[in-house]
Structure formats: C-alpha cells, structure tokens
Write an enzyme that holds these catalytic residues in place. Sequence first.
Site, PDB file in Angstrom:
ATOM      1  N   THR A  62     -14.341 -41.681  17.089  1.00 28.65           N
ATOM      2  CA  THR A  62     -14.714 -41.537  16.095  1.00 28.65           C
ATOM      3  C   THR A  62     -16.131 -40.458  16.785  1.00 28.65           C
ATOM      4  O   THR A  62     -16.483 -40.179  17.675  1.00 28.65           O
ATOM      5  CB  THR A  62     -15.963 -42.813  16.005  1.00 28.65           C
ATOM      6  N   ASP A  93     -19.516 -31.300   3.725  1.00 24.81           N
ATOM      7  CA  ASP A  93     -20.522 -30.487   3.393  1.00 24.81           C
ATOM      8  C   ASP A  93     -20.935 -29.569   1.749  1.00 24.81           C
ATOM      9  O   ASP A  93     -22.089 -28.840   1.654  1.00 24.81           O
ATOM     10  CB  ASP A  93     -19.162 -28.911   3.154  1.00 24.81           C
ATOM     11  N   LYS A 129      -9.552 -40.521  26.425  1.00 22.96           N
ATOM     12  CA  LYS A 129      -9.876 -39.182  26.040  1.00 22.96           C
ATOM     13  C   LYS A 129     -10.688 -38.667  25.120  1.00 22.96           C
ATOM     14  O   LYS A 129     -10.112 -39.078  24.046  1.00 22.96           O
ATOM     15  CB  LYS A 129      -8.322 -37.903  25.940  1.00 22.96           C
ATOM     16  N   THR A 171     -18.542 -42.422  19.714  1.00 23.56           N
ATOM     17  CA  THR A 171     -17.397 -42.420  21.552  1.00 23.56           C
ATOM     18  C   THR A 171     -17.308 -40.751  21.519  1.00 23.56           C
ATOM     19  O   THR A 171     -17.836 -40.522  22.377  1.00 23.56           O
ATOM     20  CB  THR A 171     -16.566 -42.900  21.268  1.00 23.56           C
ATOM     21  N   SER A 218     -11.072 -41.197  22.030  1.00 28.65           N
ATOM     22  CA  SER A 218     -10.176 -41.971  21.349  1.00 28.65           C
ATOM     23  C   SER A 218      -9.157 -42.071  22.673  1.00 28.65           C
ATOM     24  O   SER A 218      -9.299 -42.433  23.439  1.00 28.65           O
ATOM     25  CB  SER A 218      -9.196 -40.902  20.260  1.00 28.65           C
ATOM     26  N   ASP A 252     -16.731 -21.194   9.373  1.00 27.46           N
ATOM     27  CA  ASP A 252     -16.277 -23.064  10.277  1.00 27.46           C
ATOM     28  C   ASP A 252     -15.221 -21.467  10.944  1.00 27.46           C
ATOM     29  O   ASP A 252     -14.381 -21.173  11.000  1.00 27.46           O
ATOM     30  CB  ASP A 252     -14.974 -23.504   9.186  1.00 27.46           C
ATOM     31  N   ASP A 288     -15.214 -27.640   2.756  1.00 28.64           N
ATOM     32  CA  ASP A 288     -14.255 -28.791   1.839  1.00 28.64           C
ATOM     33  C   ASP A 288     -15.055 -29.982   1.762  1.00 28.64           C
ATOM     34  O   ASP A 288     -14.367 -30.690   0.939  1.00 28.64           O
ATOM     35  CB  ASP A 288     -12.923 -28.227   2.072  1.00 28.64           C
TER      36      ASP A 288
END
Lengths: 693, 566
Positions: free
Chosen positions: A390, A535, A408, A393, A396, A318, A531
């Site tokens: 989300t 995953d 934004k 979209t 937020s 990651d 984690d």
Amino acid sequence: MIRSFAALRMTNETMKSQSLFQPALVREAVGQAFVKLDPRTMFRNPVMFTVEIGTAVMFFVTIGLLFRPDAAQGSFGYNFTVFGVLFLTLLFANFAEAIAEARGKAQADSLRKTRQDTPANVRLDDGKMVAVSSAQLQKGQVFVVEAGEIIPTDGEIIEGLATIDESAITGESAPVIREAGGDKSSVTGGTKVLSDRIVVQVTTAPGESFLDKMIALVEGAARQKTPNEIALTILLAGFTLVFVIVCVTLQPFAAYAHTPIAVASFIALFVCLIPTTIGGLLSAIGIAGMDRALRANVITKSGKAVETAGDIDVLLLDKTGTITIGNRKATHFWPAPGVAMQAFVEQATVSSLTDETPEGKSIVELARDNKVDPAQLQSRLAGAELIKFTAETRSSGVTLAGGTRLRKGAADAMRRLAEAAGQAYPAEVAERVQTVAKNGGTPLVLSENDRVLGVVELQDIIKPGIQERFERLRAMGIKTVMVTGDNPLTAKFIAEKAGVDDFIAEAKPEDKMQYIRAEQQAGKLVAMMGDGTNDAPALAQADVGVAMNSGTQAAKEAGNMVDLDNDPTKLIEVVEIGKQLLMTRGTLTTFSIANDVAKYFAIVPALFMVAIPALGALNIMGLHSPQSAILSAVIFNALIIPALVPLALRGVAYKPVGASALLRRNLLIYGLGGMVVPFIGIKVIDLLVGLVW
Amino acid sequence: MNTELIGIAVIFLSTVLLALPLGRYLAVVYSGDRSWSDFLGPLERGLYRLGGIDARQEMTWQQHLRALLTINLLWFFWAMLVLCTQGSLPLNPDGNPSMTPDLAFNTAISFLVNCNLQHYSGETGMSYLSQTVVVMFLQFVTAATGMAACVVVFNALRERSAERLGNFYVYFVHSLTRVLLPLSLAVALVLAFQGTPMTYAGKAAVVTVQGDSVQVSRGPAAAMVAIKELGTNGGGFFGANSAHPLENPTYLTNAVENVALVLIPLAMVFALGYYLKRPKLSYMVLGVMTAGFLLLLAPTVYYEMHGNPALAHLGTNQTLGALEGKEMRFGAAASAYWGITNTVISCGSVNSMHDSHMPVSGMCELLGMMTNAFYGGVGVGFLNFFVFVVIAVFISGLMVGRTPELLGKKIEAREMKIALIVALLHPLLILAGTAMSAHLYAGHPTEYAGWLANPGFHGFSEMLYEFTSSAANNGSGFEGLGDNTPWWNLSTGVVMLLARFLPIIGPVAIAGLLARKKYIPESAGTLRLDTATFGVMVFFVIWIIAALAFFPALALGPLAEHFTLY
C-alpha cells in the site's frame, strides 16, 4: 456496436504504403470539388470566395462577348480561356480540400464497415435481463458479458474480474486482466472476454465515443477552425483586400492614362495577386494534420490539440515504459552483517513467491541464479497471510503460519518499522542503500520480524536510443521531465543517464499536477501522458494530455488525445505532427505571397504595354504578348495548387535545428523559391501559350 | 571619392554616432532613471499640478489613447480658432489675412497630425502669432505625442504581464522638456548664427546690388526650423521650406538640419534596445530600416548626380547632376540625400523641388512614404514598423512550427485584425484618394486644368505624391499641383487625420493586448526576433505588403516617365 481497431491499424498500414492519390479517393474528391462550388460553402474561405465571384463575372463577360463582340475586351476565345482557367483554379482548390477529407473519410468508412451489431445483455434496475442491440446502448446502462462473448461498447467494469483479449486494439496477443475498481476497470468495445463474467456500465452515449468524434472531425462536419487558422484566415483576407483596393483603383488610373483595361485582365490580375495558393490549401492542411495524427494511431479530439502540440515546451514522461524498459529487475542480494547469504536469499524468495509484481517475480528469478530452488520453498507458505503493498506502508510481504513476519519495501519505511520495534538498523545496510540508489538502482530492504536482513538491489534498464530522442527534443526547445516513484537519488541517476532535463522523484499524482501548474504559471505549455484515473486531473490540466487507450475511461475523458498503441514515446511524434502542421501553413503562406513578385512583372506590363510602349521595359521575362502573359500567369496560378497538394497533405518536414536555422531554411526554400519558381513557370507556360496567342 | 558623396556619408555617419548616446539617454528618461536632466523635475511637477495630473497614476492602453486623443482634439480647436482669426490678431506686422475655413481645416489638421502639408505659403499666409502658437506649438507637442505613444509600446513589450503601462502625460512632458526643448535650443542656435532670422519684426526693405529695392520676409524662423526638423514635422517657415536661403542658408545648416531630422527616429530605435535590455533587437530594427533606406537612397543619388538626359540632348552640361529645382549651395548629392531622408522619415521638408527630381528619384521618394517604416517619423516610425513586425512574426512563427509569439506573447486573431487594418489603411487612403482625383481629372480635364502643371505621367505622379505624402503624414509636396482648392484641402485633410490616428491607435492597442497576455519564456524552439534572418523576413514583408501594392500606380507614374525619358 463493435469497432475493430485492428482494422483501423490495417488501413493505416496499407494507406501508409500507398500513394497519396488512390484512384478511388481521387474520383470521390473530383466529385466533391464540384459540390463544394456552392457559394454557401465557399463563403467560409474568403480568398477562394472572391475567386468564385471573379469567375462568375468572367462567365457573364464571356457570354456577353458571344452576342456582342467588343474589341476592347479581347476575343471570345481568349475570354473563354481565362474563364476556364479561373474555373479550374476553383476546382483545384476544392479538390485539395476534398482529397484531404476523402483520405480521412476512407479511414472512417473502413471503421464503419467493421461495425457489427452485437446483442448486449442489459441488466435492468429490477435485475431483469434484456437483449438490446449495441447501437441502442445508452450511457449509464449496465450490461453483462460472459466468457467467449464480445464486449458491445466502451464501458467501465463495476463488478467482477475477467481476462480479456484486447488484440483487436493493441495487437498484443497476451490477454489482460480487467477488474472493477482501480485503474484497470475500463473495457473497450470489440474486445473479447476470455474467462469469467463482468458487469459493465456504459460510459459513452451512442455516437459520442472518441472514434465517433474523430470520424465526424475528419469528415469535416464537426471541423471548426482553430484559433491559429482563424488568425491566418484574417491575414489572408487582409491580403485579399489589399488587392481589391489595388485592382479597383487601377480602373481610374488607367482611364487617366488613356489605357483601357479589359475585364479579363483586371480579374486575372486580382486572382493572381490574392493568396490563392495558401487559400486553396489551408483547410486541406488542417485536415491532413489530424489525419497524420490518426495514422500515428493517435485519436485527437480537436484540430486545436494537434496545433497546441506543436507549441509544447515541457514534456512529462513516466519513467517506466518510456525511459526504461518495462520494470525493474533484481540484480543483487546484499545480506546485512551477520546474516548468511543463503538464508537471506531464501527469505527474500519466500517473501516474493506470492508477489505478482514484476519486481517480486524478478527476485524469485534471481534466487534461482543463486542456486535456491523456489519450488522447495513453496511449502513454507502453507497457511501464510499475504500482505499487499500500500502507499502508506510502502512495503509488502507475508506473515507465515508460524507468525514470522517477512516484509520488504522502501528503505526508509523499513527503517521506521525496525526502529519502532526497537531493532537496530545496521549502518552497513544504510550505506548499501545509499550506494545502490546512487548507482541508479532501487534498494529493497527485507526484514524478518522487523529485524533487517539485507538489501535486494533492483535495477532499471534504460531503453536503447532514448538519449537521442531527448537530444532531439532539446534541439526542438522542449524540456523533458521524468516522473518516477523512485527516490531522488535513483531518479537523478536515471535522469542523467537517459538525458532528461528534470525529474520528479517519489511522485504522487498531486506532484504531477503541481509541476504542470508551476510550469504553466511560468507561461509554458505542458504535455503529458497518463493512463490511471489518478492521472485524470493532471491530464485535464496539461495543455496536451494523451491518454493511453488501455487506461481508464476517466483518463481518456480528461485527455485531449488517445493513443491507440499505448506507446509512451508517442508524445514526441505528436509534437512533431503539430509542428509540421503549423510549418506547412507558414511556408505555403510565404510561398503564396512571394509568388506575387513574378506575377506583377508578368501582368502589369501586359496591362499597359500597348498604350504605353515604354512600359515594355518592365516585361523582364520577355513574355510573348499581353494575352499570353496574362494567361500564363493565371495558368501558373491554377496549376500551382494541385502541384502543392502532396506537400500540403504530407506536411513540411520538421528538423530540430533551432528556430533561426529553421526559419533561414524555410525562407530560402519557400521565400526565395516562391519568388523564383513563378518566373520560370510563367515563362515556360508562356512559351507554350505564345504559340496560340 | 567624390566630395559630394563624402558629404552625405559624413552627414549619415554623424547622425548614427549622435543617435547612439541619445538613444541611451531616451531609455534612461523613459525608464524614469536618474539623469542629468533631473533638474527639470520641479518644472515638470509644476506642469502636472497645473494640469491636475497625477504623475504616479499608471494607465491602461485604453486610458493612454483617451488621453492622447483628448489633448489632440483640444489642439485642433485651438489651431482652427487662431488660423481663422489671425488677420485681426496681434503679431501680424505684414498684415497677412485670416485663412479660409477649408484652408484652415487643412492647415490645422496638417500640423496636428505632424504632417505639415502646406497649401499656403508662410510669407503671405501666416501671421507671426500663428507661426508661433499654432505651427511651432503643434510641432513640439505632436512630436512629443508620437514619442509618448511609442514609449507606451516599448513599455508593453517588456518581459512581463501587465495591464498598466506607465503614465501618458509623463512620457509626453518628458519628451518635451528633456528631449525636444534642449535639442531644439542647440539646433536653433546654430541656425541663428548661420544667418537664419529670429525676429518679430516685419518685412525688411533691402536694396540689392543691382539697385532694385525688394521686400524680404523674415520672422521668428530659427526657433521654428529647429523643431521642424527635430520633430520630423517638415512645415517650413517660408514657402520654399529649406530651399529658402534664410531657412537653410549654408551647407552647414543643411547638414545640421538633415542630421536633426534623422536624429530622434534613429535614437528611438537605439532606445528600444536599451529600454528592453535587448540591444540586438535594436540592431535588427536598425539593420532593416537602414537597408530599406539605402536601397532608396542609392538610385536617387545616382540619378540626381547623372543629370537629365533630355537636357543633355539639348547640349546642357550635366556634369554637376540634375540641377533644375536645386540650390547650388547644396548640390545634387546632398539634395538627393535630403529628399530621401525627408520621405522615409515623415518630416517632409524640402531643400530642392521634388517635382524636378528625376522620375526614379521621385519613385524612391514615393516608396519612402509608401513604406513609411524605414526610420519613419518621431515615435510613429517605430509604430509603423511594429505593425510589420507583427505580421512578419505571424508568418515566420508558423514557419518554425509554433503558433506565433512576439517577444514571449502569443499573436492571435485579434492582434492580427488590428495589424491588418493599419497595414491596409495606408494603400487604401493613397490609392483611393489618387483614384478619385484621377477620375475627376480624367472626366473633366478642362474644369480641373489648374490642378496639374504637367499632365500625363508626371501629373499622375503629382496627384499620387500628394495623397502619399498626406497618408504618410509626411507633408512634402511634389508641387506643380494646384492644391489650395476645396477638393485637395478637404480630401487630404481627411486622409491626414485617418492616417495619423489609426496607425497610432492600432499599434498601441496591439501592444496593450499583448502586454496583458501571459509571458512565455524563450526556448530553443522560439523564434528569435533579434536575428538577421528575421530581419530579412521583416524587410520582405514591408516590401511585399507596402511597396508591391503600389506597383501598378508607380508603373503609370514615375516608371512610365522614366522609360519614356531614357
């Protein structure tokens, strides 16, 4: 049941600093060395089992000589000494295994000691509360923990939210928030609830948690031979058989040549030739491998997982936390044409004041640097509605009391929003978005009632020293893949800057899964760390899946290792541990077999020299007498086992220099060394033994 | 430099130079690509139609082995039938008798397994019919069998996962029509022109210069000698094999025969590189094999050229080397070179008596057969080598920190088990066989006095040599051993059978199992097989497993003799 991981960490640190042979452990291992003489145990190790048979035969021969001396068999003293040395060989081999187990057990015991019985408030189906000992908690039962209490066992929150002190596991003093649903729902036994009240469902049966499994593994009870260990055991059994043939057929050969050979000489020849060194150390090497993983604070579910780690071809990492430090930070405000900087910064701040994400916080911080006082803007939020981020979209924001919508989010999402509302998407903004992304930043577009106000630039900070680690991985032949939610341009920039080989941009959990599948299809072995619950499928699909201890129960179940430190770079260490394990096996096998050359030259002339003086020419070491030669060979054979125990436990150092260079190096040290060392060793021992025989 | 040494250097280098293009050609033939020999297509298709074979049907490794074993079984019955009845069959101008069943058993197996151990003498023990339809026939088809099995392994080593590995009959027939027949024709012509007989007429009555009238055995020898060498069979037309003046008349025929027997085993190694498109891999294999070969050749040439110290003590001039049991037309060096090439390669023809070689030479010849992988027999030489590669890959794979993989395929317990059974079989057969014989002899020295011409260390070497030669499917004899007795006929017969088929089944099975596995592409962490380092590893694995196990036996035989002599 409470397990203090902090205690484990402490033992690890104390043990790392101490020598391999702590007196207490040695005492226990010595005792175990005798217990392990039981033929039923020895049978699992074909090489040492044949030594045990040989030792038994020598015992009877020696006893027989006590009653009926036989010049052909040599003196009682000589035979007794051979018997003694063989017996020591057995003990040394058992000791090697026992000391490896003892070291594992010492850790397991320290874990057990810290277990305390904590009463758990179990909520029954009818809602009644019962106090139950934590040791008796069953999988699926539900218990309640309130502020100030200690969580009795591993589980998953099904109701509520709480701040929890996890310092016992992670060493991190800042409390964390755990809540029902999502990726932050798992709690670990032994951690303390600081505020609120949570309802937790037990997820592991008593004695079945990772730690319990690990304890069983290091104690040897549940230790199964790994596929590679089995194949190696077959090889060693094969070598043993060759020498059974050699020694058995030697009897008629000698009879033909009228050179009778004493039983002691036969058995000495046999024991010296079979690969006792690796045979004696093999299981110690395997246990030590898992032990080393544990010392790196990684709990492995099986020895095979460690072995597989050595074979990994592809590492999925990651971006956040592994390649970059923490999270992105806002570094620049870029207002759209016709928007005043002051107004843009203010609106950006208002949209982020209630945003708890690191990005949001960093915008507020950057606003401060731009001489905007967030505190004064707080009032504008009165009666505002929060809009959470989300995945659909991808934005937020807040809707203010007056109906003003501040949003934004990702550039393309915001563009769609603007265009859907019939607003223009300024070319300058589009251009800015491109430039930011190309420079490795993440552009965040801000809009007010769907009118684009400008771009906030977020930047990643690459961890120092990460390039060198990837360089090292490349030299090991491992491909690194960065997984990120960033857009491809940003991802590419960071990937290049950090030096990873490939990246998956705008990654969804399915993408990881697909990538792993594709690599596996091409025959590669893939490791990943994860984690979240989402995953879990990828962790299960990966050949080595390392779950973070802070992750969800699902993730921990799916992986085959758990990292107690939650350190994403741990994968690199795990791979090296795997490689060390395999290399230790390979090098000691080579060493053991290479030893045979010198042993042949010590024993074969000794067998025939008396009857066929011409064969004295083969005594190139100039050993004192046939008896001293044979004794020196068996003594060397016995002593080399404890001498190599430290190497077996620590593992052969891995250097990422490419396979051929590594082979050359190990062949020189263990192959050539394995041929030369016994010549010197046997000669030196002979100088001492020659004083008596 | 010494002319004799230049002679053997020229022979060796010309073999390598010829093997290189032949290897490329073999790869073309076995890949099914276009080549000049495509004109044989109609003939081959006719053969397939005759045998009811579907040439396009690809086979799994089990089907390959089934096909191989079936045709071999048929050939065995065919050989037994002819040998036991040859006395009353045509083409027997010299009136040689039928073989006793134990001798026929030994002989049939001996030729079936490409060993060609001969407990009979060609002049008196075989009819021309047997020489042609049993001996020569088997010399062709068993060589082709080995080559076909080797190609199955080549096919399995390609970079892919596969269940089916080509068609056995196609590999087999192509080996015959496109490789063995044309080459044999060329070699036979050279031999015939140099004086080797090629006739079905019986013994010739000749009056010598001294006026004695003698009967000279002859027969269809040139054709047989060619395939004897090319197919690494080694069974001579005449009892004295290539030491016989008609079987190997001149230094030139000696050179041609010697090139012929090394040619295909060497070419198979080059073919590996071309076939897999990994030329460096074949250099590694060639390097290891050549190192092993030279290591055995050098002391042999040295000791043969320096003569026998025991004879030197008697005042005999030894400047031409140890000439006892050698032909003057070849000399010490060419005889030593022949001895080693014929033992590292499982040909086993002789142009001088190995029994009379110096003890160290005898030991090197024994070691050539004990390792049996420095070039080795046609096809099977690489199969033996392959087993050692599997073991070496396993150990060195671990040493570089990966679970071992061979050309992208993981080696696991099952492959390891098979490889070890094959590797173990060789010392088991040799040592157990020799041990039983030594036990019998030591227990009843008078009853079995006829066995050993020279008791003591040399006698031990004779027995060891016989079993080593049988287990290596070599077929050369140390001679001096009274070997046409039921014990030797039956025991070596069983050893030859086991030592032929298990070492073919094993590698083909390993290769078949590996071929099915997932192919893992190479990375920087992968152990590369085409490096000098890995070559060194294989070299030592061969020496430590194959040679060291025989150290005590060699100490009691040739080494004891050597140190007593010097």
